[in-house]
Write a protein that holds these residues in place. Structure first.
Motif, PDB file in Angstrom:
ATOM      1  N   ASP A 278       0.854  -1.184   0.000  1.00 19.77           N
ATOM      2  CA  ASP A 278       0.000   0.000   0.000  1.00 19.77           C
ATOM      3  C   ASP A 278       0.889   1.233   0.000  1.00 19.77           C
ATOM      4  O   ASP A 278       1.745   1.396   0.881  1.00 19.77           O
ATOM      5  CB  ASP A 278      -0.925   0.006   1.215  1.00 19.77           C
ATOM      6  CG  ASP A 278      -2.049  -1.010   1.095  1.00 19.77           C
ATOM      7  OD1 ASP A 278      -2.214  -1.581  -0.004  1.00 19.77           O
ATOM      8  OD2 ASP A 278      -2.744  -1.246   2.094  1.00 19.77           O
ATOM      9  N   VAL A 279       0.695   2.086  -0.998  1.00 27.61           N
ATOM     10  CA  VAL A 279       1.518   3.282  -1.171  1.00 27.61           C
ATOM     11  C   VAL A 279       0.595   4.491  -1.344  1.00 27.61           C
ATOM     12  O   VAL A 279      -0.302   4.472  -2.191  1.00 27.61           O
ATOM     13  CB  VAL A 279       2.448   3.142  -2.402  1.00 27.61           C
ATOM     14  CG1 VAL A 279       3.206   4.442  -2.647  1.00 27.61           C
ATOM     15  CG2 VAL A 279       3.425   1.986  -2.201  1.00 27.61           C
ATOM     16  N   ILE A 280       0.826   5.517  -0.538  1.00 24.32           N
ATOM     17  CA  ILE A 280       0.102   6.786  -0.659  1.00 24.32           C
ATOM     18  C   ILE A 280       1.115   7.857  -1.026  1.00 24.32           C
ATOM     19  O   ILE A 280       2.086   8.074  -0.288  1.00 24.32           O
ATOM     20  CB  ILE A 280      -0.626   7.153   0.643  1.00 24.32           C
ATOM     21  CG1 ILE A 280      -1.675   6.096   0.998  1.00 24.32           C
ATOM     22  CG2 ILE A 280      -1.285   8.526   0.525  1.00 24.32           C
ATOM     23  CD1 ILE A 280      -2.371   6.328   2.335  1.00 24.32           C
ATOM     24  N   GLY A 281       0.901   8.504  -2.176  1.00 24.68           N
ATOM     25  CA  GLY A 281       1.891   9.451  -2.665  1.00 24.68           C
ATOM     26  C   GLY A 281       3.188   8.714  -2.936  1.00 24.68           C
ATOM     27  O   GLY A 281       3.234   7.786  -3.741  1.00 24.68           O
ATOM     28  N   ASN A 282       4.241   9.079  -2.218  1.00 26.30           N
ATOM     29  CA  ASN A 282       5.515   8.371  -2.367  1.00 26.30           C
ATOM     30  C   ASN A 282       5.911   7.636  -1.091  1.00 26.30           C
ATOM     31  O   ASN A 282       7.082   7.357  -0.861  1.00 26.30           O
ATOM     32  CB  ASN A 282       6.627   9.357  -2.767  1.00 26.30           C
ATOM     33  CG  ASN A 282       6.861  10.432  -1.722  1.00 26.30           C
ATOM     34  OD1 ASN A 282       6.165  10.495  -0.710  1.00 26.30           O
ATOM     35  ND2 ASN A 282       7.858  11.278  -1.955  1.00 26.30           N
ATOM     36  N   LYS A 283       4.888   7.307  -0.259  1.00 22.33           N
ATOM     37  CA  LYS A 283       5.163   6.670   1.027  1.00 22.33           C
ATOM     38  C   LYS A 283       4.512   5.284   1.117  1.00 22.33           C
ATOM     39  O   LYS A 283       3.328   5.098   0.791  1.00 22.33           O
ATOM     40  CB  LYS A 283       4.635   7.537   2.179  1.00 22.33           C
ATOM     41  CG  LYS A 283       5.305   8.902   2.305  1.00 22.33           C
ATOM     42  CD  LYS A 283       6.770   8.776   2.698  1.00 22.33           C
ATOM     43  CE  LYS A 283       7.403  10.139   2.948  1.00 22.33           C
ATOM     44  NZ  LYS A 283       8.830  10.029   3.317  1.00 22.33           N
ATOM     45  N   LEU A 284       5.282   4.316   1.586  1.00 20.96           N
ATOM     46  CA  LEU A 284       4.783   2.978   1.876  1.00 20.96           C
ATOM     47  C   LEU A 284       4.058   3.004   3.211  1.00 20.96           C
ATOM     48  O   LEU A 284       4.597   3.495   4.206  1.00 20.96           O
ATOM     49  CB  LEU A 284       5.963   2.006   1.940  1.00 20.96           C
ATOM     50  CG  LEU A 284       5.678   0.567   2.379  1.00 20.96           C
ATOM     51  CD1 LEU A 284       4.906  -0.187   1.305  1.00 20.96           C
ATOM     52  CD2 LEU A 284       6.991  -0.159   2.704  1.00 20.96           C
ATOM     53  N   THR A 285       2.832   2.475   3.258  1.00 20.58           N
ATOM     54  CA  THR A 285       2.075   2.490   4.517  1.00 20.58           C
ATOM     55  C   THR A 285       1.832   1.098   5.089  1.00 20.58           C
ATOM     56  O   THR A 285       1.783   0.927   6.300  1.00 20.58           O
ATOM     57  CB  THR A 285       0.726   3.206   4.349  1.00 20.58           C
ATOM     58  OG1 THR A 285      -0.053   2.548   3.346  1.00 20.58           O
ATOM     59  CG2 THR A 285       0.941   4.661   3.962  1.00 20.58           C
ATOM     60  N   GLU A 286       1.667   0.085   4.223  1.00 19.82           N
ATOM     61  CA  GLU A 286       1.440  -1.284   4.702  1.00 19.82           C
ATOM     62  C   GLU A 286       2.009  -2.287   3.710  1.00 19.82           C
ATOM     63  O   GLU A 286       2.170  -1.984   2.516  1.00 19.82           O
ATOM     64  CB  GLU A 286      -0.060  -1.565   4.892  1.00 19.82           C
ATOM     65  CG  GLU A 286      -0.715  -0.785   6.004  1.00 19.82           C
ATOM     66  CD  GLU A 286      -2.172  -1.198   6.236  1.00 19.82           C
ATOM     67  OE1 GLU A 286      -2.558  -2.314   5.814  1.00 19.82           O
ATOM     68  OE2 GLU A 286      -2.916  -0.397   6.826  1.00 19.82           O
TER      69      GLU A 286
END
Length: 319
Positions: A278-286
């Motif tokens: 799971d990626v939001i913008g350029n960040k990995l979240t899960e």
């Protein structure tokens, strides 16, 4: 050319009578299994057991079809040693609780007797979907895992706008956004930590979620070039499809590839064969490893069969 043998492929999943066949990833995988004339041995958690140190299950041979409300039937029920199967797909949805962990011990017993388990039971235990992502600090947003309310408070005051979520759920369940000066902070923190008795994850809110919480699928260490961007409905923080998010198919961008290519060999080494990042913008979240979804959304929109890639891998391992 020699005719390929018919494999015995087991699956542990939630009750099949309740799946939504048009978007259920497990059902899509099983359709590909059946298309190739392999046998499907259906199991639920209650069916798994250990006896004299060996792994068994009550299994039902399964036939499926693309007919809503008439999508399956069981052919035969029998109790078997799990080592009679070639492969077992562990596709039980969270919550990731002690019952789930006990099931992985049973599956690990079968693995020791030669059964290919996807995903690897030890890694299912070791790599909690939320905490595992936090090991890759250069890719994740500012993140805190704690059950201490004072620590959550300080994190909130520093970051102003945060997301707080449990470590063991899925589909956007029990995810809260706490904005600056939110009067509900304390009750949310008390509820999420069960009065400091339960760990949770706290992250900075990422405004780029309005462009989509991307699900990137990786099969046997190779990223699928298309992802599902789950866009929150108006007035909603959560982008999960289960929470009403709208799915759009997008190509992986440069940052998506960077994250996927960095993680892929690590996942493969751990026996995590089907994974959803799971990626939001350029960040990995899960890092989703229990029962990754979104196969159907990609397969129905693009000329690619992720299910086929997975079954190709299985056949290459068993032949």
């Amino acid at each position: 050319m020699n005719k390929k043998k018919r494999l015995k492929i087991g699956i542990v999943m939630d009750p099949i009578q309740f799946v939504k066949i048009e978007k259920d990833s497990s059902f899509a995988i099983l359709l590909e299994v059946q298309k190739r004339n392999h046998q499907i041995y259906y199991m639920e958690m209650n069916d798994l057991y250990l006896k004299r140190g060996r792994a068994y299950a009550k299994t039902r041979l399964l036939k499926i079809r693309r007919e809503i409300h008439n999508h399956f039937n069981f052919i035969q029920e029998q109790n078997i040693l799990l080592n009679e199967l070639d492969v077992i797909l562990m596709r039980k949805d969270p919550p990731f609780n002690m019952e789930f962990i006990y099931a992985t011990y049973i599956l690990e017993s079968a693995e020791k007797e030669g059964v290919l388990i996807i995903n690897k039971p030890k890694s299912l235990r070791d790599c909690n979907e939320k905490i595992f992502a936090s090991l890759f600090n250069h890719f994740i947003p500012d993140t805190l895992v704690t059950r201490n309310i004072s620590q959550i408070y300080n994190f909130w005051k520093k970051n102003k706008d945060i997301i707080i979520k449990p470590l063991d759920n899925m589909g956007g369940s029990s995810i809260f956004r706490i904005k600056n000066n939110d009067l509900n902070f304390l009750v949310i923190a008390e509820t999420m930590t069960n009065y400091e008795k339960k760990y949770c994850m706290v992250q900075t809110y990422l405004p780029s979620v309005k462009y989509g919480d991307k699900r990137i699928l990786i099969v046997n260490g190779t990223a699928i070039p298309w992802c599902v961007a789950r866009i929150p409905k108006k007035g909603e923080t959560r982008a999960n499809i289960a929470a009403g998010g709208i799915a759009k198919i997008k190509k992986l961008n440069k940052k998506d590839w960077e994250i996927a290519n960095y993680l892929s060999p690590i996942l493969k080494e751990k026996g995590l064969i089907l994974v959803g990042l799971d990626v939001i913008g350029n960040k990995l979240t899960e890092i989703n490893i229990t029962s990754p979804t979104c196969l159907c959304e990609i397969e129905s929109n693009k000329n690619i069969s992720i299910s086929s890639i997975l079954i190709d891998y299985i056949e290459n391992q068993r032949y």
